[in-house]
Design an enzyme around this catalytic site. Structure first.
Site, PDB file in Angstrom:
ATOM      1  N   LEU A 111       7.228  40.514 -25.243  1.00 17.05           N
ATOM      2  CA  LEU A 111       6.543  39.241 -25.038  1.00 17.05           C
ATOM      3  C   LEU A 111       7.591  38.143 -25.165  1.00 17.05           C
ATOM      4  CD1 LEU A 111       3.307  39.629 -27.238  1.00 17.05           C
ATOM      5  CD2 LEU A 111       3.429  39.752 -24.750  1.00 17.05           C
ATOM      6  N   ASP A 112       7.389  37.029 -24.453  1.00 17.00           N
ATOM      7  CA  ASP A 112       8.312  35.899 -24.570  1.00 17.00           C
ATOM      8  C   ASP A 112       8.296  35.354 -25.995  1.00 17.00           C
ATOM      9  OD1 ASP A 112       8.947  36.102 -21.919  1.00 17.00           O
ATOM     10  OD2 ASP A 112       7.645  34.468 -21.260  1.00 17.00           O
ATOM     11  N   LYS A 113       9.367  34.684 -26.358  1.00 18.66           N
ATOM     12  CA  LYS A 113       9.507  34.091 -27.695  1.00 18.66           C
ATOM     13  C   LYS A 113       8.306  33.222 -28.054  1.00 18.66           C
ATOM     14  CE  LYS A 113      12.343  30.599 -30.057  1.00 18.66           C
ATOM     15  NZ  LYS A 113      13.487  29.675 -29.906  1.00 18.66           N
ATOM     16  N   THR A 118       5.254  33.290 -26.718  1.00 20.77           N
ATOM     17  CA  THR A 118       3.944  33.920 -26.518  1.00 20.77           C
ATOM     18  C   THR A 118       3.513  34.627 -27.791  1.00 20.77           C
ATOM     19  OG1 THR A 118       4.495  34.265 -24.185  1.00 20.77           O
ATOM     20  CG2 THR A 118       2.623  35.478 -25.038  1.00 20.77           C
ATOM     21  N   HIS A 174       8.049  36.065 -16.745  1.00 24.49           N
ATOM     22  CA  HIS A 174       7.398  34.751 -16.669  1.00 24.49           C
ATOM     23  C   HIS A 174       6.322  34.683 -15.578  1.00 24.49           C
ATOM     24  CE1 HIS A 174      11.124  32.624 -18.650  1.00 24.49           C
ATOM     25  NE2 HIS A 174      10.534  33.511 -19.434  1.00 24.49           N
TER      26      HIS A 174
END
Length: 298
Positions: free
Chosen positions: A89-91, A93, A208
């Site tokens: 997961l993105d930082k 999120t 993304h």
């Protein structure tokens, strides 16, 4: 310190994200242990906190990958094998993140993600309302360099068709080799104060993807997504007056507004199908309440 509660919370969240890079790894592992929502003999599921990167990189001292051996020992015993990442997961999120107790389990779960057998459901608060309010965005995505006074890279759309400038007819474009197929299903849950609460189901897993499809495909960037709210520049997101008013926020402080993207549910076919659900973080709930984004939970 800002007097207004909302501006104070926004600032505290930005400071918390930076502060996570300075805590001892044992403290971080204990934080992840407290964020554990499910575990069995094969997997451990955590509700990933905001602002914590999954992998290391330039300027990153603490990340989830580095503390997995410590977390495993805290959950089992000192001889426990380190946990393994199954996806990322993105930082910024938050939400459902699956870790495997063994390399074999991790490989099996990664294959489920790769072959699109895992159902993923996200919640996002976006600026604007998508039209239509329910549908599928099926537009390839690629990474591209943005030529401006601040040269940088962004993911962007690489559509398969375009309008001919000569006669306005739809013509097929030449596919870029670096473009990846990207498909996102979306549904409007509620709208108020120039914002929407959306349920999103990414069918593919491009970097993304949700952020790009919402911002450039539907024209509804995610609240707090300062990267994809503009194309040609890196600048804080510009918010509508009614949104700022409801959030009790000044535009000059909008740069600290966190990304409102949450991995809400993940359905994993491991023998029997596991439905793993994580509640959104407190800042997400507060924003829903301040924007009066009420919806019926199904």
């Amino acid at each position: 310190v800002p007097r207004d509660p909302m501006q104070r919370r926004v600032r505290e969240l930005a400071m918390l994200s930076a502060g996570l890079q300075h805590v001892h790894p044992n403290v971080l592992a204990k934080m992840l242990k407290q964020a554990t929502v499910y575990q069995n003999e094969e997997i451990v599921v955590i509700n990933k906190p905001y602002g914590l990167p999954v992998h290391g990189g330039p300027g990153i001292k603490n990340c989830i990958t580095d503390v997995l051996p410590i977390l495993a020992k805290m959950l089992e015993n000192m001889k426990a094998e380190p946990l393994h990442l199954c996806h990322r997961l993105d930082k910024e999120t938050t939400g459902v993140m699956v870790l495997a107790r063994s390399r074999e389990a991790a490989d099996r779960i990664r294959l489920l993600f790769k072959t699109r057998q895992v159902e993923k459901v996200y919640w996002a608060i976006s600026l604007g309302e998508p039209d239509p309010t329910e549908g599928i965005v099926d537009i390839p995505i690629m990474e591209k360099q943005v030529e401006s006074h601040q040269s940088h890279y962004k993911m962007t759309l690489a559509p398969s068709y375009r309008l001919s400038p000569e006669d306005g007819k739809v013509v097929r474009t030449r596919r870029n080799r670096s473009a990846e197929s990207a498909v996102t299903r979306y549904r409007l849950l509620a709208s108020s104060a120039a914002c929407s609460l959306l349920e999103l189901q990414p069918i593919t897993g491009v970097k993304h993807q949700i952020r790009v499809h919402l911002a450039y495909g539907l024209g509804c960037p995610i609240l707090g997504d300062h990267k994809y709210s503009h194309w040609s520049k890196l600048a804080p997101q510009k918010l509508p007056k009614i949104t700022l008013k409801r959030l009790k926020l000044e535009q000059s402080k909008a740069r600290h507004l966190p990304l409102h993207l949450h991995a809400h549910r993940l359905s994993l076919p491991l023998g029997e199908r596991l439905d793993l659900v994580c509640k959104p973080p407190p800042f997400f709930h507060k924003t829903l309440r301040n924007l009066e984004l009420d919806f019926a939970k199904d």
